[in-house]
Write a protein that holds these residues in place. Structure first.
Motif, PDB file in Angstrom:
ATOM      1  N   UNK A 103      64.174 -48.252 -21.449  1.00 12.58           N
ATOM      2  CA  UNK A 103      62.717 -48.103 -21.387  1.00 12.58           C
ATOM      3  C   UNK A 103      62.084 -48.500 -22.708  1.00 12.58           C
ATOM      4  N   UNK A 104      62.683 -48.090 -23.821  1.00 15.70           N
ATOM      5  CA  UNK A 104      62.141 -48.431 -25.146  1.00 15.70           C
ATOM      6  C   UNK A 104      62.141 -49.935 -25.362  1.00 15.70           C
ATOM      7  N   UNK A 105      63.242 -50.596 -25.073  1.00 19.25           N
ATOM      8  CA  UNK A 105      63.317 -52.047 -25.253  1.00 19.25           C
ATOM      9  C   UNK A 105      62.317 -52.766 -24.350  1.00 19.25           C
ATOM     10  N   UNK A 106      62.196 -52.305 -23.120  1.00 22.45           N
ATOM     11  CA  UNK A 106      61.283 -52.949 -22.178  1.00 22.45           C
ATOM     12  C   UNK A 106      59.834 -52.760 -22.605  1.00 22.45           C
ATOM     13  N   UNK A 107      59.470 -51.546 -22.979  1.00 27.89           N
ATOM     14  CA  UNK A 107      58.091 -51.269 -23.368  1.00 27.89           C
ATOM     15  C   UNK A 107      57.681 -52.045 -24.608  1.00 27.89           C
ATOM     16  N   UNK A 108      58.631 -52.280 -25.507  1.00 21.88           N
ATOM     17  CA  UNK A 108      58.340 -52.979 -26.752  1.00 21.88           C
ATOM     18  C   UNK A 108      58.571 -54.485 -26.654  1.00 21.88           C
ATOM     19  N   UNK A 109      59.013 -54.953 -25.492  1.00 24.96           N
ATOM     20  CA  UNK A 109      59.260 -56.380 -25.250  1.00 24.96           C
ATOM     21  C   UNK A 109      60.280 -56.939 -26.244  1.00 24.96           C
ATOM     22  N   UNK A 110      61.362 -56.198 -26.436  1.00 26.77           N
ATOM     23  CA  UNK A 110      62.426 -56.601 -27.350  1.00 26.77           C
ATOM     24  C   UNK A 110      63.586 -57.205 -26.571  1.00 26.77           C
ATOM     25  N   UNK A 111      64.262 -58.155 -27.192  1.00 26.63           N
ATOM     26  CA  UNK A 111      65.427 -58.773 -26.568  1.00 26.63           C
ATOM     27  C   UNK A 111      66.542 -57.743 -26.412  1.00 26.63           C
ATOM     28  N   UNK A 112      67.112 -57.694 -25.234  1.00 33.65           N
ATOM     29  CA  UNK A 112      68.208 -56.777 -24.952  1.00 33.65           C
ATOM     30  C   UNK A 112      69.512 -57.538 -25.116  1.00 33.65           C
ATOM     31  N   UNK A 113      70.113 -57.448 -26.288  1.00 38.11           N
ATOM     32  CA  UNK A 113      71.332 -58.176 -26.615  1.00 38.11           C
ATOM     33  C   UNK A 113      72.332 -57.204 -27.231  1.00 38.11           C
ATOM     34  N   UNK A 114      73.600 -57.585 -27.298  1.00 34.68           N
ATOM     35  CA  UNK A 114      74.569 -56.701 -27.961  1.00 34.68           C
ATOM     36  C   UNK A 114      74.165 -56.325 -29.379  1.00 34.68           C
ATOM     37  N   UNK A 115      73.625 -57.272 -30.149  1.00 36.07           N
ATOM     38  CA  UNK A 115      73.221 -56.963 -31.520  1.00 36.07           C
ATOM     39  C   UNK A 115      72.128 -55.910 -31.568  1.00 36.07           C
ATOM     40  N   UNK A 116      71.077 -56.080 -30.765  1.00 39.82           N
ATOM     41  CA  UNK A 116      69.965 -55.139 -30.813  1.00 39.82           C
ATOM     42  C   UNK A 116      70.342 -53.789 -30.211  1.00 39.82           C
TER      43      UNK A 116
END
Length: 417
Positions: A103-116
Motif C-alpha cells: 500500500x505504501x509503495x502504491x500510494x507513493x507511486x514508487x517502483x516495486x523492485x528487489x532493491x526498494x
C-alpha cells in the motif's frame, strides 16, 4: 488534588522531554517539505545499487531505435507476493506486513523492485525487528534517571516530588505506577497526551511538548509525518491524530517508506539514503559539500549535513560554521552574502544541487588538484539518546542497514548481488 496533578504533570513533562529518542529525523530537524510541483522526477532507487546492464548494439543507420519496453507493473496480488519473498524468516503476520508495504509503495507511486523492497525491509529490521510498537528496554529506569536529574536541577524537595507522583492518573493508577509500567514509546506518548487533556489548562501548558518525537516500526519522526500528510493524501481513513497513525503498523510503514524513498537523490549507493534516513534528507550530499567548503576555505568543518542552524525546524538567524566559512570565499565565488544565504536555504531540497553556490564550490574544489571531489559522503554525527548506552554514529546506522539490505536481497537467490 488539582495542585498535585499540576505538579506531577510539570515534573513529568520536564523529565520526559529529556527522554526523546533518536529516530530518523528527530536529532536533525528539517523544515517543511518542499512543494512537489516543479521538483525533478526522482530516479527509481532500484537503479542506484544494481549493476548496469550492457547497452544493446546500435541500430543500423537510418533505422529508428526501438525504445525499451517499460517494466511490467505487477498486480496487487503479485506485488504482495513479491514483497513477502524478501521478508525475514520468522516474521509474524507476513501477509499483513506485505500488504502494508505494498500500500505504501502504491500510494507513493514508487517502483516495486528487489532493491526498494529490501531498502524498506532493512530499515524495519534495524529499527524494530518487525514489531509495530517496539519495546524500549529499561524505559522506566530511563525515565526515573532523568526525573531525578530534573529534580536536582530545579531544586525540588524529594518529598514533594514523591507526593506529586502518587496522585492518581485518569486510569486510576498513580503516575508512579504508570511510569513503572512503561514499555513502549506509544505508551509514553499516550501518558503525556492524557496529561494534556486531563489537567486543568493542560492544552495551554503542554501543547506541542509531547516528548515522544519518533515512533512506529520504522521510528519515523512525527514532525515529518505531519508535513507529509499535508503534502500528499494519506492512503488510509484517519482514526485519530497523525501521531496516532505513526504508532500503527500501517501508518509507520507508510511514513517510513516515504521518508526513505520518496525524494530524488542521485546517490551512487543506497547506503547514502540510509544515512539520510537517520540524519535527514540530503545530509550525505550536504556533508560532501561541507567537505569541499572546508578544503577551499582552510577552515575545519564537521561534515554533519546541516549547512544552516535550525530552531524548531526553521533556519535560525545565527550564522552556521558552514556559512561563516563560505563568507570568506565570497569573492572567489562571485556571490554576495545574501546570495550565499539564499542558496543555503535550499539545503533540504533537490534544487540545492542546481544553485550557483553548489556548482561554483565544486568547480573550484575539483580544480584544486585536478580530481573530482566526492558528491556524497557519510555524515559525521554521534547519535545521542537516553536509550543509547554506547557510542553510535550515523555511519554505523547506515552501514548496518546496508548490510541488512544485502542479506535481504540474498533471500531470493535470483536477485542476490
Amino acid at each position: 488534588m488539582k495542585q498535585r496533578r499540576l505538579l506531577a504533570a510539570w515534573t513529568l513533562a520536564a523529565t520526559l522531554a529529556g527522554c526523546a529518542t533518536t529516530g530518523p529525523l528527530e536529532s536533525r530537524p528539517s523544515p517543511t517539505l518542499p512543494p512537489a510541483p516543479g521538483s525533478p522526477t526522482p530516479r527509481a532507487p532500484a537503479d542506484i545499487d544494481r549493476p548496469r546492464p550492457v547497452s544493446p548494439a546500435p541500430a543500423p543507420i537510418g533505422t529508428a531505435p526501438t525504445p525499451p519496453a517499460p517494466p511490467p507493473i505487477p498486480s496487487a496480488q503479485d506485488g504482495r507476493a513479491l514483497i513477502a519473498r524478501f521478508l525475514p524468516p520468522g516474521v509474524s503476520d507476513r501477509e499483513g506486513w506485505a500488504t502494508d508495504l505494498h500500500t505504501a509503495f502504491t500510494a507513493l507511486h514508487l517502483s516495486l523492485t528487489p532493491d526498494t523492497i529490501c531498502a524498506a525491509v532493512a530499515v524495519i529490521e534495524q529499527e524494530s525487528s518487525f514489531q509495530a510498537d517496539p519495546a524500549v528496554p529499561g524505559l522506566p529506569k530511563i525515565v526515573w534517571r532523568e526525573l531525578e536529574a530534573r529534580r536536582q536541577r530545579y531544586h525540588l524537595p524529594r518529598l514533594m516530588l514523591d507526593a506529586a507522583l502518587l496522585a492518581p492518573s485518569p486510569d486510576g493508577r498513580s503516575y508512579r505506577a504508570r511510569i513503572d509500567a512503561l514499555r513502549t514509546e506509544k505508551q509514553m506518548s499516550a501518558l503525556f497526551e492524557e496529561m494534556i487533556s486531563e489537567f486543568p489548562q493542560g492544552k495551554t501548558l503542554f501543547a506541542d511538548y509531547n516528548p515522544v518525537r519518533t515512533g512506529g516500526p520504522m521510528q519515523v519522526s512525527i514532525a515529518f509525518a505531519q508535513d507529509q500528510i499535508r503534502e500528499k493524501p494519506y492512503p488510509y481513513p484517519r482514526r485519530g491524530s497523525v501521531r496516532d497513525e505513526v504508532f500503527t503498523r500501517r501508518g509507520g510503514v507508510y511514513f517510513g517508506v516515504a521518508i526513505l524513498l520518496d525524494y530524488p537523490a542521485p546517490y551512487s549507493r543506497l547506503l547514502y539514503r540510509f544515512a539520510d534516513f537517520n540524519a535527514g534528507r540530503y545530509s550525505s550530499r550536504n556533508a560532501a559539500f561541507q567537505n569541499a567548503v572546508a578544503r577551499l576555505s582552510g577552515q575545519a568543518l564537521t561534515p554533519d549535513g546541516d549547512l544552516l542552524r535550525y530552531r524548531d525546524g526553521a533556519p535560525s538567524s545565527e550564522p552556521s560554521a558552514t556559512y561563516s566559512a563560505l563568507s570568506t570565499l565570497g569573492g572567489r565565488l562571485g556571490l554576495s552574502p545574501a546570495e550565499i544565504a539564499r542558496d543555503l536555504r535550499l539545503e533540504k531540497t533537490s534544487q540545492f544541487a542546481q544553485t550557483p553556490l553548489y556548482i561554483r564550490i565544486f568547480t573550484l574544489a575539483d580544480s584544486l588538484d585536478g580530481r573530482r571531489q566526492p558528491r556524497e559522503i557519510l555524515p559525521e554525527i554521534d547519535l545521542k539518546s537516553p536509550k543509547i548506552q554506547r557510542k553510535l554514529t550515523t555511519a554505523w546506522f547506515a552501514e548496518r542497514v546496508d548490510a541488512r539490505h544485502r542479506t535481504c536481497l540474498g533471500r531470493d537467490r535470483s536477485f542476490a548481488p
